[in-house]
Enzyme design. Structure first.
Site, PDB file in Angstrom:
ATOM      1  N   ARG A  57       3.612   3.598  -9.501  1.00 44.09           N
ATOM      2  CA  ARG A  57       3.701   3.414 -10.952  1.00 44.09           C
ATOM      3  C   ARG A  57       4.115   1.992 -11.310  1.00 44.09           C
ATOM      4  O   ARG A  57       4.379   1.698 -12.474  1.00 44.09           O
ATOM      5  CB  ARG A  57       4.711   4.388 -11.563  1.00 44.09           C
ATOM      6  CG  ARG A  57       4.149   5.751 -11.841  1.00 44.09           C
ATOM      7  CD  ARG A  57       5.008   6.523 -12.832  1.00 44.09           C
ATOM      8  NE  ARG A  57       6.350   6.791 -12.327  1.00 44.09           N
ATOM      9  CZ  ARG A  57       7.284   7.422 -13.021  1.00 44.09           C
ATOM     10  NH1 ARG A  57       7.041   7.802 -14.264  1.00 44.09           N
ATOM     11  NH2 ARG A  57       8.465   7.671 -12.504  1.00 44.09           N
ATOM     12  N   ARG A  76      11.943  -3.304  -0.079  1.00 44.41           N
ATOM     13  CA  ARG A  76      12.634  -2.071   0.296  1.00 44.41           C
ATOM     14  C   ARG A  76      12.643  -1.887   1.814  1.00 44.41           C
ATOM     15  O   ARG A  76      11.875  -2.522   2.531  1.00 44.41           O
ATOM     16  CB  ARG A  76      11.914  -0.875  -0.339  1.00 44.41           C
ATOM     17  CG  ARG A  76      11.684  -1.003  -1.833  1.00 44.41           C
ATOM     18  CD  ARG A  76      10.407  -0.261  -2.249  1.00 44.41           C
ATOM     19  NE  ARG A  76      10.110  -0.461  -3.672  1.00 44.41           N
ATOM     20  CZ  ARG A  76      10.508   0.355  -4.639  1.00 44.41           C
ATOM     21  NH1 ARG A  76      11.164   1.454  -4.338  1.00 44.41           N
ATOM     22  NH2 ARG A  76      10.238   0.098  -5.895  1.00 44.41           N
ATOM     23  N   ASP A  92      -1.420   9.254 -12.197  1.00 48.67           N
ATOM     24  CA  ASP A  92      -2.117   8.355 -13.116  1.00 48.67           C
ATOM     25  C   ASP A  92      -1.437   7.001 -13.283  1.00 48.67           C
ATOM     26  O   ASP A  92      -1.947   6.129 -13.985  1.00 48.67           O
ATOM     27  CB  ASP A  92      -2.289   9.015 -14.494  1.00 48.67           C
ATOM     28  CG  ASP A  92      -0.964   9.436 -15.120  1.00 48.67           C
ATOM     29  OD1 ASP A  92       0.097   8.959 -14.663  1.00 48.67           O
ATOM     30  OD2 ASP A  92      -0.993  10.227 -16.075  1.00 48.67           O
ATOM     31  N   GLY A  93      -0.284   6.798 -12.654  1.00 45.43           N
ATOM     32  CA  GLY A  93       0.393   5.515 -12.750  1.00 45.43           C
ATOM     33  C   GLY A  93       1.061   5.254 -14.085  1.00 45.43           C
ATOM     34  O   GLY A  93       1.645   4.191 -14.295  1.00 45.43           O
ATOM     35  N   ASP A 134      15.013   2.084  -8.574  1.00 46.84           N
ATOM     36  CA  ASP A 134      14.266   3.311  -8.862  1.00 46.84           C
ATOM     37  C   ASP A 134      15.148   4.382  -9.513  1.00 46.84           C
ATOM     38  O   ASP A 134      15.645   5.296  -8.867  1.00 46.84           O
ATOM     39  CB  ASP A 134      13.603   3.870  -7.592  1.00 46.84           C
ATOM     40  CG  ASP A 134      12.402   3.032  -7.187  1.00 46.84           C
ATOM     41  OD1 ASP A 134      11.898   2.275  -8.037  1.00 46.84           O
ATOM     42  OD2 ASP A 134      11.976   3.130  -6.041  1.00 46.84           O
ATOM     43  N   ASP A 170      12.282   4.654   0.953  1.00 46.50           N
ATOM     44  CA  ASP A 170      11.446   3.804   0.101  1.00 46.50           C
ATOM     45  C   ASP A 170      12.143   3.460  -1.210  1.00 46.50           C
ATOM     46  O   ASP A 170      11.645   2.634  -1.984  1.00 46.50           O
ATOM     47  CB  ASP A 170      10.089   4.472  -0.181  1.00 46.50           C
ATOM     48  CG  ASP A 170      10.233   5.862  -0.773  1.00 46.50           C
ATOM     49  OD1 ASP A 170      10.715   6.750  -0.045  1.00 46.50           O
ATOM     50  OD2 ASP A 170       9.858   6.068  -1.943  1.00 46.50           O
TER      51      ASP A 170
END
Length: 513
Positions: free
Chosen positions: A101, A198, A133-134, A278, A268
């Site tokens: 994303r 990361r 779908d990002g 994140d 990640d």
């Protein structure tokens, strides 16, 4: 804004897929794929962090810059891309993952020479979107925008947020994975960091046995982000790993200090720079509970609960050690460094607790004191932040029942109040061992214990308001989070209202949150 100053050193230094093809696929032996943002016809600005924009070298926002904030009509100097990385998710090897994303605009350098990467989140699909779908919805974008800034002002290492904007389109999401998807307003947030590298970037190259690229990536990271490392040959990779371990331990201690629970500590989602990265199903701690996870996906195993975050960080570092082994080639060094992580972490953790309680130095008996305190907090379901706020105001004449009754999530009976009263007496006796004055002890507590934390129920209310076209709550929260060690809005310094106990987005969240 000074968009023309943005450059892409990452794609100039590493192998990549240059096709701009958004088809979701494996991209072996490369660290990135060029990809263009989807583009949005009717964007609308919600919030812009002008202080941060000036700090990183972008400068003042003008109306024409709205296109850049959602990835529209980009100038030729902005060559956009998504990075490839791998990872262990919930303890299992997941193989290639990547920016599903997120799309990077590149890097900007301010007048002081400080580098900052700029990244859209929610601007469209990439080769790494994994059948998604990002896009991003408003609620997740608001949560990322506000929480990353809240953490920054709390003094916790973190990525930061530059802007938040509606895309003008609706996105279908199933917030609780219950089979009831609904349309939600789409949004894009721009987040920034010195680097978004990361653990998973190194894991990917090592797993694919691309050892030359692995070494080049380590060299690039050391040269750009670890100026304190001046050694050569394999020694510099040893110091690199040691440094990551220290930064990661320090970050975990900061999470414990303010009561932050990440919720999805996959490899990640771990920054090699020791940043909080994140912001998904996170939560600030309301009632103190070492076994609390805000992530519904984590509920069966409770892998990522509050009390295990240091342990999970060490497990993740083991995976990074395996990835870096081809460069270090010294099993005993890696094993010793990882074993030392626990010692360093717990010493730093207990030193942090000393500051929260106003102790000038760690005493031998403090371990038992902290264990007893943790048990009391959990049994009485006391609010983590408010407990220390009340403790600062406690005097020998304090009526314990009245003083603490409003910070428990249960009704305290006489036996519980007696336990709390006895603990306070023990605490006051421990304070007498200090070699500093009571005023200095109190000043230490006030610098360590926030008065304002960004609770999930406040975020929920803020998101609801923005959905309804209002920004009053957004403005109040933004002001409060900029001064978290002051009580600007007393109405925010209360425990979570009981009406929000079972509301999705207030107590627990899904990974799509």
């Amino acid at each position: 804004m000074n968009i023309e100053r943005i450059r892409q050193p990452f794609i100039e230094n590493f192998p990549g897929d240059l096709s701009n093809n958004p088809m979701q696929r494996n991209t072996p032996k490369v660290l990135f794929a060029t990809i263009k943002p989807a583009g949005f016809n009717h964007p609308e600005l919600i919030a812009f962090n002008e202080v941060l924009s000036k700090e990183i070298g972008l400068g003042k926002f003008e109306d024409k810059d709205l296109d850049f904030l959602v990835g529209n009509n980009l100038p030729e100097n902005v060559k956009t891309y998504a990075t490839a990385y791998a990872g262990h998710q919930f303890g299992n090897w997941a193989g290639q993952l990547g920016d599903g994303r997120a799309i990077l605009a590149g890097e900007i350098t301010n007048e002081a020479g400080k580098k900052t990467e700029i990244q859209w989140k929610g601007a469209g699909a990439t080769p790494y979107s994994r059948h998604a779908d990002g896009r991003a919805v408003l609620r997740s974008s608001v949560r990322e925008y506000l929480m990353s800034e809240a953490m920054y002002h709390l003094g916790v290492p973190t990525t930061r947020a530059l802007s938040l904007a509606f895309t003008g389109e609706d996105v279908m999401r199933d917030i609780m994975y219950s089979g009831n998807p609904q349309l939600e307003k789409g949004a894009v947030v721009i987040r920034t960091a010195e680097s978004f590298l990361r653990f998973g970037h190194f894991e990917l190259m090592s797993a694919q046995r691309e050892y030359n690229t692995l070494q080049e990536l380590a060299d690039f990271t050391i040269e750009n982000y670890f100026p304190e490392i001046t050694s050569s040959d394999s020694q510099k990779y040893k110091e690199f790993f040691q440094n990551i371990c220290t930064r990661t331990a320090d970050l975990m201690v900061e999470w414990f200090r303010v009561g932050f629970v990440h919720g999805v500590m996959n490899t990640d989602n771990m920054s090699v720079l020791g940043l909080t990265i994140d912001y998904g199903p996170y939560s600030m701690m309301d009632e103190y509970d070492l076994n609390f996870t805000p992530n519904t996906t984590d509920l069966p195993g409770r892998r990522y609960v509050f009390g295990k975050q240091g342990q999970i960080a060490q497990w993740n570092l083991w995976q990074l050690a395996n990835a870096l082994h081809p460069l270090i080639k010294d099993e005993k060094f890696l094993e010793d460094t990882l074993n030392n992580f626990g010692t360093y972490f717990w010493e730093a953790h207990d030193q942090m607790l000393c500051k929260k309680f106003g102790f000038d130095q760690l005493q031998k008996e403090d371990e038992d004191f902290f264990i007893n305190w943790q048990g009391l907090m959990q049994e009485l379901q006391l609010d983590y932040t408010l407990f220390f706020n009340q403790l600062e105001k406690t005097t020998p004449d304090t009526d314990i029942k009245e003083h603490f009754k409003e910070i428990s999530y249960i009704l305290l009976n006489d036996q519980m109040l007696e336990k709390l009263s006895n603990f306070i007496k023990t605490y006051e006796a421990r304070l007498e061992l200090n070699s500093i004055s009571k005023e200095a002890s109190l000043a230490m507590m006030r610098k360590t214990n926030p008065k304002f934390i960004l609770r999930n129920y406040l975020l929920y209310e803020c998101i609801e308001e923005i959905n309804n076209g209002k920004k009053d709550m957004l403005e109040k929260i933004t002001k409060a989070l900029e001064s978290p060690y002051q009580e600007i809005y007393p109405e925010f310094s209360v425990k979570r209202p009981s009406g929000y106990d079972d509301t999705a987005g207030c107590s627990t969240l899904s990974c799509s949150s």
